[in-house]
Design a protein around this motif. Sequence first.
Motif, PDB file in Angstrom:
ATOM      1  N   ASP A  22       0.876  -1.169   0.000  1.00 17.03           N
ATOM      2  CA  ASP A  22       0.000   0.000   0.000  1.00 17.03           C
ATOM      3  C   ASP A  22       0.912   1.217   0.000  1.00 17.03           C
ATOM      4  OD1 ASP A  22      -1.274   2.305   0.847  1.00 17.03           O
ATOM      5  OD2 ASP A  22      -1.863   1.481   2.794  1.00 17.03           O
ATOM      6  N   ASP A  23       1.028   1.833  -1.175  1.00 14.87           N
ATOM      7  CA  ASP A  23       1.961   2.938  -1.352  1.00 14.87           C
ATOM      8  C   ASP A  23       1.232   4.268  -1.115  1.00 14.87           C
ATOM      9  OD1 ASP A  23       4.159   4.427  -2.004  1.00 14.87           O
ATOM     10  OD2 ASP A  23       3.871   4.246  -4.179  1.00 14.87           O
ATOM     11  N   GLU A  24       0.955   4.538   0.145  1.00 13.24           N
ATOM     12  CA  GLU A  24       0.202   5.740   0.539  1.00 13.24           C
ATOM     13  C   GLU A  24      -1.153   5.802  -0.174  1.00 13.24           C
ATOM     14  OE1 GLU A  24       2.453   9.367   1.109  1.00 13.24           O
ATOM     15  OE2 GLU A  24       4.270   8.401   0.317  1.00 13.24           O
ATOM     16  N   GLU A  25      -1.771   4.653  -0.344  1.00 15.18           N
ATOM     17  CA  GLU A  25      -3.048   4.615  -1.055  1.00 15.18           C
ATOM     18  C   GLU A  25      -4.234   4.770  -0.123  1.00 15.18           C
ATOM     19  OE1 GLU A  25      -2.951   0.936  -3.400  1.00 15.18           O
ATOM     20  OE2 GLU A  25      -0.785   1.235  -3.555  1.00 15.18           O
ATOM     21  N   ASN A  26      -3.988   4.484   1.139  1.00 15.57           N
ATOM     22  CA  ASN A  26      -5.089   4.560   2.110  1.00 15.57           C
ATOM     23  C   ASN A  26      -4.984   5.811   2.979  1.00 15.57           C
ATOM     24  OD1 ASN A  26      -7.430   3.143   3.273  1.00 15.57           O
ATOM     25  ND2 ASN A  26      -6.181   3.142   5.136  1.00 15.57           N
ATOM     26  N   GLU A  27      -3.750   6.181   3.259  1.00 18.61           N
ATOM     27  CA  GLU A  27      -3.520   7.344   4.114  1.00 18.61           C
ATOM     28  C   GLU A  27      -2.212   7.976   3.666  1.00 18.61           C
ATOM     29  OE1 GLU A  27      -3.657   6.312   8.242  1.00 18.61           O
ATOM     30  OE2 GLU A  27      -2.981   8.307   8.839  1.00 18.61           O
ATOM     31  N   LYS A  28      -2.245   9.270   3.498  1.00 12.74           N
ATOM     32  CA  LYS A  28      -1.066   9.967   3.026  1.00 12.74           C
ATOM     33  C   LYS A  28       0.050   9.822   4.069  1.00 12.74           C
ATOM     34  CE  LYS A  28       0.160  14.305   0.766  1.00 12.74           C
ATOM     35  NZ  LYS A  28       0.879  15.209   1.689  1.00 12.74           N
ATOM     36  N   GLY A  29       1.250   9.479   3.600  1.00 13.44           N
ATOM     37  CA  GLY A  29       2.384   9.391   4.504  1.00 13.44           C
ATOM     38  C   GLY A  29       2.555   8.038   5.163  1.00 13.44           C
ATOM     39  N   VAL A  30       1.674   7.095   4.847  1.00 14.57           N
ATOM     40  CA  VAL A  30       1.778   5.761   5.447  1.00 14.57           C
ATOM     41  C   VAL A  30       1.927   4.708   4.354  1.00 14.57           C
ATOM     42  CG1 VAL A  30       0.652   4.006   6.862  1.00 14.57           C
ATOM     43  CG2 VAL A  30       0.372   6.427   7.424  1.00 14.57           C
ATOM     44  N   ARG A  31       2.944   3.882   4.497  1.00 16.55           N
ATOM     45  CA  ARG A  31       3.174   2.800   3.543  1.00 16.55           C
ATOM     46  C   ARG A  31       3.076   1.466   4.279  1.00 16.55           C
ATOM     47  NH1 ARG A  31       7.796   4.880   0.842  1.00 16.55           N
ATOM     48  NH2 ARG A  31       6.598   5.971  -0.743  1.00 16.55           N
TER      49      ARG A  31
END
Lengths: 267, 267
Positions: B202-211
Motif C-alpha cells: 500500500d503505497d500511501e493509497e489509504n492514508e497519506k504518509g503511510v506505507r
Amino acid sequence: MVTPQESKPNNLVQTIERVSLILDILGQNPQGISVRDLSLKVSLPKGTTHRLLSSLSYLGYVRQDPKTRNYLLGFKLVELGNLLLGQLDLRKEAEPFLRELAERTKETVHMVILDRNEVVYIDKVEVAHNPSGLRMASRIGLRNPAHSSAVGKVLLSLFSDEALNQFLKEKKLSKRTEHTITDTVQLKEHLKMVRNQGYAIDDEENEKGVRCVGAPIYNEAGNAVAAVSISGPAFRVTKNMAQETLKKEVMKTALDISRRLGYRGGR
Amino acid sequence: MVTPQESKPNNLVQTIERVSLILDILGQNPQGISVRDLSLKVSLPKGTTHRLLSSLSYLGYVRQDPKTRNYLLGFKLVELGNLLLGQLDLRKEAEPFLRELAERTKETVHMVILDRNEVVYIDKVEVAHNPSGLRMASRIGLRNPAHSSAVGKVLLSLFSDEALNQFLKEKKLSKRTEHTITDTVQLKEHLKMVRNQGYAIDDEENEKGVRCVGAPIYNEAGNAVAAVSISGPAFRVTKNMAQETLKKEVMKTALDISRRLGYRGGR
DNA sequence: GAACATCGTTCCATAATGCGAAACGATTTA
DNA sequence: TAAATCGTTTCGCATTATGGAACGATGTTC
C-alpha cells in the motif's frame, strides 16, 4: 457521591431486551448457533427470532456463517467496543506505565475502572514470555465483582460510607473461592485496612491459585477513577512478594499515572 | 464461493435500526451527548429517544455521566466486542508471531480479516518505543476499504472472478489519497500482479504518509482467512525497504502463522 | 434571590409497529 | 426417493412502541 444502580425501567423496550439476550447467548456460542436452537433458548418463535437476527445482521451486530448458517456475534461490536476504549484518555496516558510495570515485574498487569459497582478490565499487559508460560484468563472488557479483587477492594476502600452501604445493598458478596470475604462486617474492617495501606491484596479471593496486588489511580480532582494491579500464580506471587516488592511497584506506577492525570496529592 | 452482501431486509425492525443509529452517534461523541441533542440528530422526539436510551442504559450498552447527564457508549460493548475477539482462534495462534515481527522490524504490525468485503483490524502490535515515536492511528475493530490497503488488496487478489466482480459491484473504489487505485481495470491488473508476488504494497493509497506491506494467511483448507501487514511512515518504510526486507519478513510471518493453522501449501 | 429558561424524565391515548402461527422452500437425512 | 428438518417469508391481528404534552429538576439570568 453515590453511583446509582441502574434501576429497571418500567417501560423497557421489548426489542432491546430481546436483542440483548440474543447477543449474550451468541457470545456463549463461539461456534455459532442455529436459528432454531436460539429460538428455543430465548423462548421466541422461530420467525420472530429470525427477524431480529436478520436486522442485527444487516447492521453488523451479528453475522452468519455461510457454511453452517449459524449465527455469531458481529464485528460491529468490536468496532464500537474498541471505539469506546480508544476514547478513554486515562488509557492512553497509562499505557506506557503499565508496560513498564509488566516488564519490570514479569507479571501480568491490569488496569480497571468501576462501572455499576463492578470491576471492568480496560487494559491488560502481558510479558511476551513470562517465567512459567502461564497466561491469565482475563480479557479486556471482562467484569468481575469488586469485593473479591484487589483492584475492586482498593476502589471500594475509598468509597464514602453512603456509597459503600449502597454497594452492599445492591450486590451480594458472592463466594468465589474459599478465601473470598463474604461477610459485610469483615469486609468493612478489611477495607479500612486497605484504605490505610493504600493498596489491596487479593489472596486467591477471586480465583483459586491467583494472587494480585492493586493500587488506586487518582485524577486531578483527587478522585479514584481507576486501579492498577499485578496478577500472577500464587506460587510465584507469594504473600511476602506481594507485601514487599510488588506492593511498592504497583503503588509507584499508580502514583505515576495519577500524576500524569494531574493529581497533586500523595505526599 | 461468494460472500454475499448483507442485503437490506424488507422487514427491518425499527427499534434495532434506531438503536444502531444512536450507538453510532454516541460513538462520535467521546464527551457524551445530551438527550436533546441526540433526539435532534436522530430526528426523534425527546421522549422516544429517552426511552430507548434508558433501556440501553439498563442493559449496559449505554451509560450516563452522572455529572453532565450526557449519554455515552457503555462497557457492555467492550465486553461483547472483546468476547468475540477472544473467540477467534486465529488471533490466539497468531499473536506471538505478530509480536516477533513487530520486534524485528520495529514497525507497527496489524492482522486483519475480511468482513462484508471490508478490512477489519483484529490485532495490532506496536513496539514500545519506535524510532520516531509516531503511532499509527489505527485501532482494533476499525474498518477500512479493501481496495486501498495492502492487507485488503492481498486478500482481494485471491478472490475468484465471480467474487471480485461481486465486490466491485457493491463497493465503489473511493479515492482515499491521490495514490488510491480507483479504476476497475487498473485494480484488476494490479491484483493479478499481487497474486503472483504473494504480497501487496500500500503505497500511501489509504492514508497519506503511510506505507504498508501485507501478506495473506491461509487456513488448513488453503483458504486465505486473514492477512498480516507492517505499516510505517513513508519516510522510513521506503519503497525499496518494502520490496526488499519487509516483504520477506511479512511473508515469512504469514507463512508461519498459516502453518500453525495447519496450512500445507506454500512450497 | 426570584423568575425564567432549559433541560431530563414520565405519562397515556392512539395507531403503527412488531408479532408469531403457518406456509414455503431449500438442504439434509433416512 | 421420500421424509424430516432446517432457514426464511408471509400476513392479518393485537400488542407494543409511539410521541406530544405535562412534569420536575437544574441552573441561568437579570
